[in-house]
Design a protein around this motif. Sequence first.
Motif, short mmCIF file in Angstrom:
data_model
loop_
_atom_site.label_atom_id
_atom_site.label_comp_id
_atom_site.label_asym_id
_atom_site.label_seq_id
_atom_site.Cartn_x
_atom_site.Cartn_y
_atom_site.Cartn_z
N ARG B 8 0.88 -1.18 0.00
CA ARG B 8 0.00 0.00 0.00
C ARG B 8 0.90 1.21 0.00
NH1 ARG B 8 -4.38 -0.60 4.63
NH2 ARG B 8 -5.43 0.94 3.28
N TYR B 13 1.60 -4.75 3.78
CA TYR B 13 0.41 -4.84 4.62
C TYR B 13 -0.06 -6.29 4.55
CZ TYR B 13 -4.50 -4.09 6.06
OH TYR B 13 -5.73 -4.15 6.67
N SER B 15 -2.74 -8.87 5.02
CA SER B 15 -4.20 -8.95 5.12
C SER B 15 -4.61 -10.18 5.92
CB SER B 15 -4.79 -9.03 3.71
OG SER B 15 -6.16 -9.33 3.76
N ASN B 37 -9.19 -6.32 0.23
CA ASN B 37 -10.64 -6.12 0.09
C ASN B 37 -10.87 -4.87 -0.76
OD1 ASN B 37 -9.51 -5.14 2.70
ND2 ASN B 37 -11.46 -4.06 2.86
N SER B 38 -12.01 -4.87 -1.44
CA SER B 38 -12.27 -3.79 -2.40
C SER B 38 -12.25 -2.41 -1.75
CB SER B 38 -13.63 -3.99 -3.08
OG SER B 38 -13.62 -5.19 -3.78
N GLY B 39 -12.78 -2.33 -0.55
CA GLY B 39 -12.83 -1.04 0.14
C GLY B 39 -11.43 -0.50 0.40
N LEU B 40 -10.53 -1.40 0.74
CA LEU B 40 -9.14 -0.99 0.99
C LEU B 40 -8.51 -0.43 -0.28
CD1 LEU B 40 -6.49 -2.96 2.97
CD2 LEU B 40 -6.02 -2.38 0.60
N ARG B 42 -10.08 0.89 -2.78
CA ARG B 42 -10.71 2.18 -3.10
C ARG B 42 -10.16 3.28 -2.20
NH1 ARG B 42 -15.54 0.07 -3.40
NH2 ARG B 42 -16.12 0.77 -1.33
N ARG B 43 -9.98 2.93 -0.94
CA ARG B 43 -9.49 3.93 0.01
C ARG B 43 -8.07 4.38 -0.37
NH1 ARG B 43 -12.31 5.73 3.84
NH2 ARG B 43 -11.40 6.91 5.55
N MET B 46 -7.96 6.74 -3.21
CA MET B 46 -8.43 8.12 -2.97
C MET B 46 -7.22 9.06 -2.85
SD MET B 46 -11.54 7.21 -0.35
CE MET B 46 -11.96 8.86 0.16
#
Lengths: 367, 477
Positions: B8, B13, B15, B37-40, B42-43, B46
């Motif tokens: 990252r 990292y 998981s 995970n998809s949210g990670l 996406r975050r 950003m």
Amino acid sequence: MSFRRRVQYFYVMKERVGEARRALDAWVREVVAWHFDPATGCPFWLDYAARLDWDPRKEIRAYDDLGMFGNFQDEWLRGGPVRRWVPKGYAERPVYVFETGGTTGVPKSRINIDDFRIDYEIFSERLPEEHFPKGADWLMVGPTGPRRLRLAVEHLAQHRGGICFLVDLDPRWFIKLLKMGEREMAERYKWHVIDQALTLMRAHDGIQCLFTTPRLLEALCEKVSLKKMGIKGIFCGGTEMTPQFHRFAVEELLDGVYFAPTYGNTLMGLATHKPPAPEDNYAIIYYPPAPRAMIEVVDPERPERVVEYGETGRVRLTTLTKEFFMPRFLERDEAEREVPCEAYPWDGVRNVRPFAPLQTKVVEGVY
Amino acid sequence: MIHIPLLRRGKPYRSLDTARAKHYRTGEVVAEVSQANSGLIRRDLMGQASARAALARIPARELMAISRRAARHFMEDELPLGETTQTPQQYVEQLSATTGLPYAMARRNMEKIRTVLDKVDEVIGGLTRHLDPRVLDEGFGEEGGTAMSYYPCADTLGVVLPSNSPGVHALWAPATALKMPLALKPGSAEPWTPYRMIQAFLKAGAPEEAFGYYPADHAGGTEILRQCGRGMVFGDTATTKPWAGDRRVEVHGPGYSKIVIGEDAIDRWEEYLDAMAASVVENSGRSCVNASGIWVPRRAEEIAEALAERLARVMPRDAADEEAQIAPFANRDVAERISAMIDQDLAGTAAREVTAERRGSGRLADWQGSRYLLPTVVLCDREHALANREFLFPFASVVEVPESALPEALGHTLVLTAITENQELLRRLLASPLVGRLNIGAIPTVRIAWDQPHEGNLFEHLYARRAFQRKEDRTAA
């Protein structure tokens, strides 16, 4: 823990597990007596009993005896007439019908009278007051429609003295968009839901508690800090939740806002999560609302065999209320069998996820 | 056990969700790979603008020097691999273990990647038509007296990678020198190469913010392509189809690469047999640049027989054997499904599987407990279902087609080797949008000149030119 303490704990737990089991067996006899009594039972089970060469009210004396019914067939709940599930004992009561997600053809229907209220009142007792303050208002962002969830969360809020604001999401439409390859439209629909939620949170300072699904929670946290928006506790469920998501939510999304993952469905009710402990490493551990429902983990090849603690297997639900009797239903989920704990002296499940052999056939979407 | 973490912004990292990369033959777990995970994803994405800023600060010439140093590190050094390290030899063995690629082929692909990293100045020169790299630093410049300005179309290049051949990593390799951060989703059986390339870049001094490495499921790959301003996706038609209409995403699906011999050269076909065999077999036929068709105006049968004679000699060998030319299938079922598809298409038609007759055995083979598909040559007419097909092993159809029907009859062709001096035919091929890359002469389709764009021009994918004028500052004088 010292050896002496461990021995004491073992004996205390053994006693508590035994007590819980005796209470479960007594409750099984009461529920079976109700559902198979011609005066109170529902047409489905009375017809079923008429075809048996044994009398459930005589033969079923304990939880383990429910194996005599075999596995509850999922098809029995698909299609009508739904009134065959209404117990005669409740014939005069207003009846709700709730449906499962509908990701796999005709949805399963379950009738409901008070169960959803009772389930959520029991669940309410487990919510920490400092994170879900009594009198605080709630926001539910998720599927309403024919699902139990909307009324249940609303009842939970009301039961705790709050008012529940609602933003609907239609998961069936979302899944259809994904299946049609309309990714962008699905995304726009998701943001349409999130925008409404943010508008409500900004307009109503009293909202301190939130129910939403994992994907919607991620989306909300991309837009705002829920802590800064005044949210103190989040009750999250509706789709699979992995330990990694749990960790990600706690470490990166929530700024310390309390996170209560849940596992529930229309057929069973609502399981409660074990409070997080470092040794669990973000595993999500649920315990069913015994004796009203039980969750077991069974060997997928021989579902009559409950697997050992820590072993993986298919989730089997049993619902035991006077409104609904569903013995030994094989869920579309798998999990590890979890040992009883002090708060819940009966079996739990760890890291529930879609049952691998069926996994490719289901599109879960945001719900 | 080896654990490969996510990266990252360059930082490892671990998981809680993991997948296992298994040995293609024994099924033994070779590595546990963290899953994002998809949210990670996406975050992390950003924060793309700051990742790009970290690269934009470094002059392009310095980034090219970093790339050259990375080439050496990638090829020669012991580099971090999760909590352990990986020597070049371990890399080759691990890559082979999870993909089935023989060591010799793994090394050849390694060399391909090294070349692109090392020759990045030439590669970028070719992609930009020798644009002064300072234009990338300043955003504007002058070329032949003409003012020009380029701007980046994205803050990150997201790439969803395959498992079939590590050579494809050469395609995104110049992105760092082009000042473009990366978000990579490796293929499930090939987590090794992109991780090692990133480590080589980091050791060479590239900023860690510029690298995201996200092993993930299909949803994670979708998230990367959705969130990045520019993307690349590799895979079969089913994987790539959803992105076909999205101009942000460069689609690398089946290549349907071919060799065409003109009427003027067909009687000298034997001279081109080496080029034909190499085009079909090299890299075990796994690349989109492998030829899957030999299209000729006549003498198809003779060519098919001769090619079959050559290819029927190719047999499975040990992964460590330097002569190994074909790779086993990591998933036995895939080999069986492909073979069944071919059988189905052959059944009841006039098409002939020439290699089977030469070899005297079927195309499915078991060797050392692994499943292979042996090189296959089919002689068929141009309307046959197998005339224009591509599979994940050395497969070619030899097809007779009148020269006048070219290039329309070819359909989409990623690499076309045209063996002809017929100017009229060449003119038609040069004008055809169906041909992605054109080799004139007996150049194997698999020979890549890295200063030529391959399946899209990375620079043009990442940058766009804007109209630009600048008034001379008279007061400064």
